[in-house]
Design a protein around this motif. Structure first.
Motif, PDB file in Angstrom:
ATOM      1  N   GLN A   1       0.833  -1.197   0.000  1.00 27.22           N
ATOM      2  CA  GLN A   1       0.000   0.000   0.000  1.00 27.22           C
ATOM      3  C   GLN A   1       0.872   1.254   0.000  1.00 27.22           C
ATOM      4  N   ASP A   2       0.245   2.357  -0.388  1.00 22.47           N
ATOM      5  CA  ASP A   2       0.937   3.644  -0.446  1.00 22.47           C
ATOM      6  C   ASP A   2       0.788   4.357   0.892  1.00 22.47           C
ATOM      7  N   HIS A   3       1.918   4.649   1.519  1.00 22.35           N
ATOM      8  CA  HIS A   3       1.904   5.334   2.811  1.00 22.35           C
ATOM      9  C   HIS A   3       2.562   6.704   2.724  1.00 22.35           C
ATOM     10  N   GLY A   4       2.756   7.201   1.516  1.00 22.78           N
ATOM     11  CA  GLY A   4       3.433   8.468   1.358  1.00 22.78           C
ATOM     12  C   GLY A   4       4.932   8.282   1.431  1.00 22.78           C
ATOM     13  N   PRO A   5       5.669   9.368   1.348  1.00 18.86           N
ATOM     14  CA  PRO A   5       7.136   9.271   1.326  1.00 18.86           C
ATOM     15  C   PRO A   5       7.718   8.910   2.684  1.00 18.86           C
ATOM     16  N   PHE A   6       8.803   8.154   2.652  1.00 11.03           N
ATOM     17  CA  PHE A   6       9.589   7.892   3.855  1.00 11.03           C
ATOM     18  C   PHE A   6      10.758   8.865   3.834  1.00 11.03           C
ATOM     19  N   GLN A   7      10.618   9.931   4.616  1.00  8.14           N
ATOM     20  CA  GLN A   7      11.599  11.010   4.586  1.00  8.14           C
ATOM     21  C   GLN A   7      11.999  11.423   5.992  1.00  8.14           C
TER      22      GLN A   7
ATOM     23  N   ASN B   1      15.180  -0.475   6.140  1.00  8.11           N
ATOM     24  CA  ASN B   1      14.287  -1.454   6.779  1.00  8.11           C
ATOM     25  C   ASN B   1      12.827  -1.118   6.544  1.00  8.11           C
ATOM     26  N   ILE B   2      12.446   0.132   6.795  1.00  9.39           N
ATOM     27  CA  ILE B   2      11.040   0.501   6.629  1.00  9.39           C
ATOM     28  C   ILE B   2      10.668   0.554   5.153  1.00  9.39           C
ATOM     29  N   LYS B   3      11.609   0.925   4.302  1.00 12.76           N
ATOM     30  CA  LYS B   3      11.337   0.979   2.868  1.00 12.76           C
ATOM     31  C   LYS B   3      11.209  -0.401   2.239  1.00 12.76           C
ATOM     32  N   SER B   4      11.669  -1.428   2.945  1.00 19.98           N
ATOM     33  CA  SER B   4      11.610  -2.784   2.405  1.00 19.98           C
ATOM     34  C   SER B   4      10.181  -3.278   2.231  1.00 19.98           C
ATOM     35  N   GLY B   5       9.252  -2.708   2.982  1.00 19.37           N
ATOM     36  CA  GLY B   5       7.865  -3.137   2.883  1.00 19.37           C
ATOM     37  C   GLY B   5       7.542  -4.374   3.682  1.00 19.37           C
TER      38      GLY B   5
END
Length: 258
Positions: A210-216, A225-229
Motif C-alpha cells: 500500500q501507499d503510505h506516502g514518502p519515507f523522509q 528497513n522501513i522501505k523494504s515493505g
C-alpha cells in the motif's frame, strides 16, 4: 442605575464533549527511534484507519498580532492555547476527511513532550504507549548518523522516555512494545485494533503493498528497513553492560533487564 456588569465567558478549556471535529483521535506516545513508523504503516494499512506521516502539531502555533486581537478572542473565551487546539483539530479533521477513513492516528514522537496539552485539547483521545529498550533507541540513532555525540544522544532519548513514562503514569491507554510488535505483529495489532474499536484485518501486515506516502527524514523513519515493505525483526536486546548508566533506571522500570 449603574452600568450592567459584563461577565467574561468561561474559557473553552478543557474542550467540552462534542466541541472537536475529531473528538477522539489516537495518539501514539513514544520516543524517537522506537518503531513508531512501523506501527503507523501497519495501522495505515487498515481500511478504516488513517495514520499519516508525523504531523508535528506542537510546532503549529497561533499568533495574536495585536492587543485587540487578544481582546476579541478573550471575549469569546478563547486564549492562544485553545486557538492552537482548534487549529490542530482542524488539521486532523482535514486529513481524516481526505482519507475517507474513520479513525486518525498521529504518531509524532514530539507528542510525548506535549501529552498534557493533547489530553487537555482532547479529553476523549485514545493513547497508545509504544515502548522500546532505551539503549536500542540510542543505538538506532547513532547507526543512522555515526557522527552523533553519544552523550547528547543519550540525553535526547532520556528526555523522550521520561516524558513517555510520565504520560503512562497519568493517562489511560494501551502499552505495546516494539520488540513484541516485530515478534508477533498479528497479536499486537489485534490488541491495538480492539483498543481503538476497529476489526482486525490481516492486510495490515502487508504494508508494503500500500501507499503510505514518502519515507523522509523529519516526518518519520526513512531507513532501508522501513522501505523494504516487510516487518524486520528487532535487534537483540542490549546486554547490561551496553546500557548507558543514565538509562538503566528507566529501562528497569519498563521491564527490560539491565
Amino acid at each position: 442605575m449603574g452600568a450592567a456588569t459584563t461577565r467574561r465567558p468561561a474559557p473553552a478549556r478543557p474542550a467540552p464533549r462534542g466541541a472537536r471535529l475529531v473528538p477522539d483521535p489516537v495518539f501514539v506516545i513514544s520516543s524517537v527511534r522506537s518503531g513508531s513508523t512501523l506501527l503507523r504503516v501497519l495501522l495505515n494499512s487498515h481500511p478504516s484507519v488513517r495514520a499519516p506521516h508525523e504531523m508535528h502539531l506542537r510546532t503549529l502555533e497561533v499568533r495574536l498580532q495585536k492587543a485587540y486581537s487578544e481582546k476579541a478572542m478573550d471575549k469569546l473565551g478563547l486564549d492562544r492555547a485553545e486557538l492552537e487546539h482548534l487549529l490542530w483539530d482542524r488539521v486532523l479533521h482535514r486529513e481524516l476527511v481526505h482519507s475517507g477513513k474513520d479513525v486518525i492516528v498521529d504518531k509524532t514522537p514530539g507528542n510525548a513532550l506535549i501529552w498534557r496539552r493533547l489530553h487537555e485539547a482532547w479529553p476523549d483521545a485514545r493513547f497508545v504507549f509504544l515502548l522500546r529498550h532505551p539503549a536500542s533507541m540510542v543505538t538506532s540513532l547513532v547507526n543512522g548518523r555515526p557522527d552523533r555525540d553519544l552523550e547528547a544522544t543519550v540525553s535526547e532519548v532520556k528526555t523522550y522516555v521520561d516524558a513517555v513514562h510520565e504520560a503512562r503514569a497519568a493517562l489511560p491507554g494501551l502499552t505495546v512494545r516494539y520488540e513484541e510488535l516485530t515478534e508477533d505483529p498479528a497479536g499486537v495489532t489485534k490488541k491495538i485494533c480492539e483498543f481503538i474499536g476497529v476489526e482486525w484485518t490481516p492486510e495490515m501486515l502487508n504494508y508494503g503493498k500500500q501507499d503510505h506516502g514518502p519515507f523522509q527524514a523529519f516526518i518519520g523513519d526513512w531507513s532501508d528497513n522501513i522501505k523494504s515493505g516487510t516487518i524486520q525483526q528487532a535487534r537483540p536486546l542490549p546486554s547490561a553492560e551496553e546500557v548507558p548508566a543514565r538509562l538503566r533506571e528507566i529501562s528497569r522500570a519498563w521491564g527490560y533487564p539491565c
